[in-house]
Design a protein around this motif. Structure first.
Motif, mmCIF file in Angstrom:
data_model
loop_
_atom_site.group_PDB
_atom_site.id
_atom_site.type_symbol
_atom_site.label_atom_id
_atom_site.label_comp_id
_atom_site.label_asym_id
_atom_site.label_seq_id
_atom_site.Cartn_x
_atom_site.Cartn_y
_atom_site.Cartn_z
ATOM 1 N N VAL A 164 36.856 -80.508 71.008
ATOM 2 C CA VAL A 164 37.650 -79.609 71.853
ATOM 3 C C VAL A 164 36.165 -78.706 72.425
ATOM 4 O O VAL A 164 35.376 -78.343 71.586
ATOM 5 N N PHE A 165 36.312 -78.479 73.718
ATOM 6 C CA PHE A 165 35.390 -77.362 74.323
ATOM 7 C C PHE A 165 35.999 -76.264 74.865
ATOM 8 O O PHE A 165 36.777 -76.106 75.827
ATOM 9 N N LEU A 166 35.623 -74.989 74.229
ATOM 10 C CA LEU A 166 36.420 -73.872 74.439
ATOM 11 C C LEU A 166 35.145 -73.126 75.124
ATOM 12 O O LEU A 166 34.076 -72.907 75.361
ATOM 13 N N PRO A 167 35.997 -71.974 76.023
ATOM 14 C CA PRO A 167 34.986 -70.930 76.748
ATOM 15 C C PRO A 167 34.125 -70.177 75.770
ATOM 16 O O PRO A 167 34.485 -70.198 74.588
ATOM 17 N N LYS A 224 27.644 -74.128 79.469
ATOM 18 C CA LYS A 224 27.822 -74.040 78.048
ATOM 19 C C LYS A 224 29.348 -73.740 77.562
ATOM 20 O O LYS A 224 29.825 -72.925 78.128
ATOM 21 N N ARG A 225 29.576 -74.316 76.378
ATOM 22 C CA ARG A 225 30.838 -74.134 75.866
ATOM 23 C C ARG A 225 30.584 -74.446 74.400
ATOM 24 O O ARG A 225 29.872 -74.437 73.906
ATOM 25 N N ILE A 226 31.775 -73.770 73.603
ATOM 26 C CA ILE A 226 31.891 -73.940 72.183
ATOM 27 C C ILE A 226 32.524 -75.320 71.720
ATOM 28 O O ILE A 226 33.809 -75.359 72.304
ATOM 29 N N GLN A 227 31.708 -76.049 71.260
ATOM 30 C CA GLN A 227 32.308 -77.422 70.749
ATOM 31 C C GLN A 227 32.926 -77.199 69.293
ATOM 32 O O GLN A 227 32.122 -76.943 68.410
ATOM 33 N N VAL A 282 34.012 -80.677 61.544
ATOM 34 C CA VAL A 282 32.846 -81.455 61.301
ATOM 35 C C VAL A 282 31.758 -80.813 62.211
ATOM 36 O O VAL A 282 30.572 -80.908 61.915
ATOM 37 N N VAL A 283 32.041 -80.143 63.373
ATOM 38 C CA VAL A 283 31.139 -79.561 64.401
ATOM 39 C C VAL A 283 31.774 -78.326 64.789
ATOM 40 O O VAL A 283 32.826 -78.304 65.135
ATOM 41 N N ILE A 284 30.946 -77.291 64.752
ATOM 42 C CA ILE A 284 31.141 -75.777 65.486
ATOM 43 C C ILE A 284 29.903 -75.466 66.045
ATOM 44 O O ILE A 284 28.740 -74.941 65.387
ATOM 45 N N GLU A 285 29.599 -75.495 67.347
ATOM 46 C CA GLU A 285 28.518 -75.236 67.756
ATOM 47 C C GLU A 285 28.291 -74.877 69.523
ATOM 48 O O GLU A 285 29.387 -75.504 69.948
ATOM 49 N N GLU A 286 27.634 -74.302 69.910
ATOM 50 C CA GLU A 286 27.368 -73.899 70.965
ATOM 51 C C GLU A 286 26.758 -75.158 72.006
ATOM 52 O O GLU A 286 25.689 -75.564 71.506
#
Length: 220
Positions: free
Chosen positions: A192-195, A91-94, A77-81
């Motif tokens: 989930v928070f990605l580099p 800052k991460r990619i959520q 439902v979410v993909i955003e910096e």
């Protein structure tokens, strides 16, 4: 397919309630065939719904140090910096996955490594897709550092129906990609928070499976 251990108590309570409801109907309203069979049908549907919620399907999980596996079944439902303010403070990619009541609710480690951070927060029970549920709802935050030094943070978030978050990890523990790290009862969300350098392999609206769907890949 088996039933998850987190469901034993809930299933026992439901069976007891069904037994008592059917006993009362037979005692007080036994003359009404419609009411009796309606009670049978509703009892059956309730039991099936609870059993499917706590199902624990067998999965063949393939581990890979270069990939980030999806931690939960559900819908992206979410993909955003975004700015992650609890642990990374940068800052991460959520990527957020909404888990409806019909999804499997087992949560799995997206990567292998060592738990570098763990926090539990009591909180509210806003609907899981509410923008502020990530910071206001009952939740856990878990960060894992891989053998190559990369870190991923994932957050269990209770929803309007979910009133109990369960976790099986603690800070300093070694975890394996794809293994269970927790469970959330009745509707929820996992962030989930990605580099920033990670490649995201899913898109908004995708239906994903915990431990099977590749959420993203680390930069080489």
């Amino acid at each position: 397919m088996t039933i998850h251990k987190e469901g034993y108590t809930s299933i026992a309570i439901v069976v007891l309630v069904i037994f008592m409801a059917n006993a009362l109907v037979h005692y007080f309203i036994s003359g009404s065939t419609f009411v009796v069979w309606t009670t049978y049908l509703l009892s059956f549907l309730l039991l099936v719904a609870v059993l499917q919620f706590f199902r624990n399907p067998r999965r063949r999980i393939i581990t890979d140090d270069h990939t980030i596996l999806c931690p939960a079944d559900g819908k992206v439902v979410v993909i955003e910096e975004t700015e992650e303010t609890e642990y990374f403070h940068d800052k991460r990619i959520q990527v957020s996955i909404f888990m409806s009541p019909v999804n499997v609710h087992i949560n799995r480690n997206p990567v292998s490594g060592k738990v570098s951070f763990f926090r539990y927060h009591s909180g509210k029970y806003l609907v899981a897709w509410h923008p502020k549920s990530s910071t206001l709802n009952e939740r856990t935050s878990i960060a894992v550092r891989t053998a190559t030094g990369k870190e991923v943070l994932f957050r269990q978030i209770a929803g309007a129906m979910a009133r109990r978050i369960v976790w099986y990890v603690e800070e300093g523990a070694a975890v394996t990609q794809g293994e269970e790290f927790g469970f959330i009862k009745f509707g929820s969300r996992v962030d989930v928070f990605l580099p920033l350098g990670a490649k995201v392999d899913v898109k908004i609206g995708d239906k994903v499976s915990g431990g099977l769907t590749i959420l993203g890949r680390f930069d080489q």
